[in-house]
Design an enzyme around this catalytic site. Structure first.
Site, short mmCIF file in Angstrom:
data_model
loop_
_atom_site.label_atom_id
_atom_site.label_comp_id
_atom_site.label_asym_id
_atom_site.label_seq_id
_atom_site.Cartn_x
_atom_site.Cartn_y
_atom_site.Cartn_z
N ASP A 230 -10.95 -45.02 19.27
CA ASP A 230 -11.48 -45.88 18.22
C ASP A 230 -13.01 -45.82 18.21
OD1 ASP A 230 -8.89 -46.74 17.85
OD2 ASP A 230 -9.15 -48.52 19.11
N1 URA Z 1 -6.02 -47.48 22.57
C1 URA Z 1 -6.78 -48.17 21.71
O1 URA Z 1 -6.42 -49.27 21.31
N2 URA Z 1 -7.93 -47.65 21.32
C2 URA Z 1 -8.37 -46.45 21.73
O2 URA Z 1 -9.44 -46.02 21.32
C3 URA Z 1 -7.58 -45.73 22.63
C4 URA Z 1 -6.40 -46.27 23.03
#
Ligand code: URA
Length: 236
Positions: A104
């Site tokens: 993310d």
């Molecule tokens: N899980 C998440 O919620 N975000 C990420 O970036 C990676 C794994």
């Protein structure tokens, strides 16, 4: 097997447009024989391709390990946000590396990029069960019951079923989470489903690879040994 014109352009010998003309001049040979048709199939592992007498090497396959900072989206192109590709030097971008999976925008940590399509697919596929370990700061404190629920396979609020995962409490507001798949916002959604909303997330490990020695924003190429180990562990 691959088309000769694709092989030549990926190897950086010439642009797709120039290639037609170059092939017509008879400058390209495969195993010593002049080939003028770009659609000719070659075996890049066995066939010797030359351009004006010089050997043309196949595009180097690489895996990069990036310590992604927050604030960058995992995408090759985005109209609004900065992308992780902006952190990749031109010499690597030219080799057509793409991110393996997704972190993310707000998540930091280990992100692999590669131009090895088979390896990319296996790293992402839940079938190969590559462990991804995250350090999470969150509200509340994870309990043994939360760890058991992770181990049993969580069902998220929208009904999504997760593969068994590990949750280890590191103390109030801190946990380590290990998953073998990469669903959208997976760790954040898993933690939220247990009433433990995440405030900070960092991926520390993927398979045997870690962020050790790599400052935020920096990247390195996997060594030949690491690449070979990864390929061996993910052999079909
Ligand atoms: N899980 C998440 O919620 N975000 C990420 O970036 C990676 C794994």
């Amino acid at each position: 097997m691959q088309r000769l014109d694709k092989f030549l352009s990926e190897a950086g010998a010439a642009s797709r447009r120039e290639l037609k003309a170059i092939l017509k001049t008879g400058a390209v040979r495969v195993n010593g024989r002049v080939v003028t048709d770009g659609a000719t199939k070659i075996d890049e592992a066995k066939d010797a391709v030359t351009l004006s007498g010089n050997p043309v090497a196949a595009k180097r396959q690489i895996v990069l390990l990036l310590h992604k900072p927050a604030g960058y989206v995992t995408s090759t192109d985005d109209p609004r946000d900065r992308t992780v590709m902006e952190l990749i030097p031109e010499e690597y971008r030219r080799l057509d590396v793409v991110p393996v999976g997704r972190l993310d925008k707000d998540t930091e940590g280990l992100l692999l990029l590669t131009n090895d399509g088979a390896l990319q697919h296996r790293l992402i596929s839940p079938k190969y069960r590559v462990e991804k370990r995250y350090y999470a700061r969150h509200e509340g404190t994870a309990s043994p019951a939360d760890a058991e629920a992770f181990q049993a396979g969580l069902v998220l609020k929208d009904g999504t079923l997760c593969l068994p995962a590990k949750l280890r409490s590191l103390g109030p507001g801190e946990s380590e989470v290990t998953v073998t798949e990469g669903k959208y916002h997976q760790v954040r959604r898993m933690m939220a489903s247990r009433g433990l909303p995440v405030t900070y997330l960092r991926r520390d490990r993927e398979g045997f690879l870690t962020l050790e020695g790599l400052p935020r924003g920096a990247l390195r190429e996997l060594t030949a040994g690491e690449y070979a180990q990864l390929a061996a562990e993910l052999a079909p």
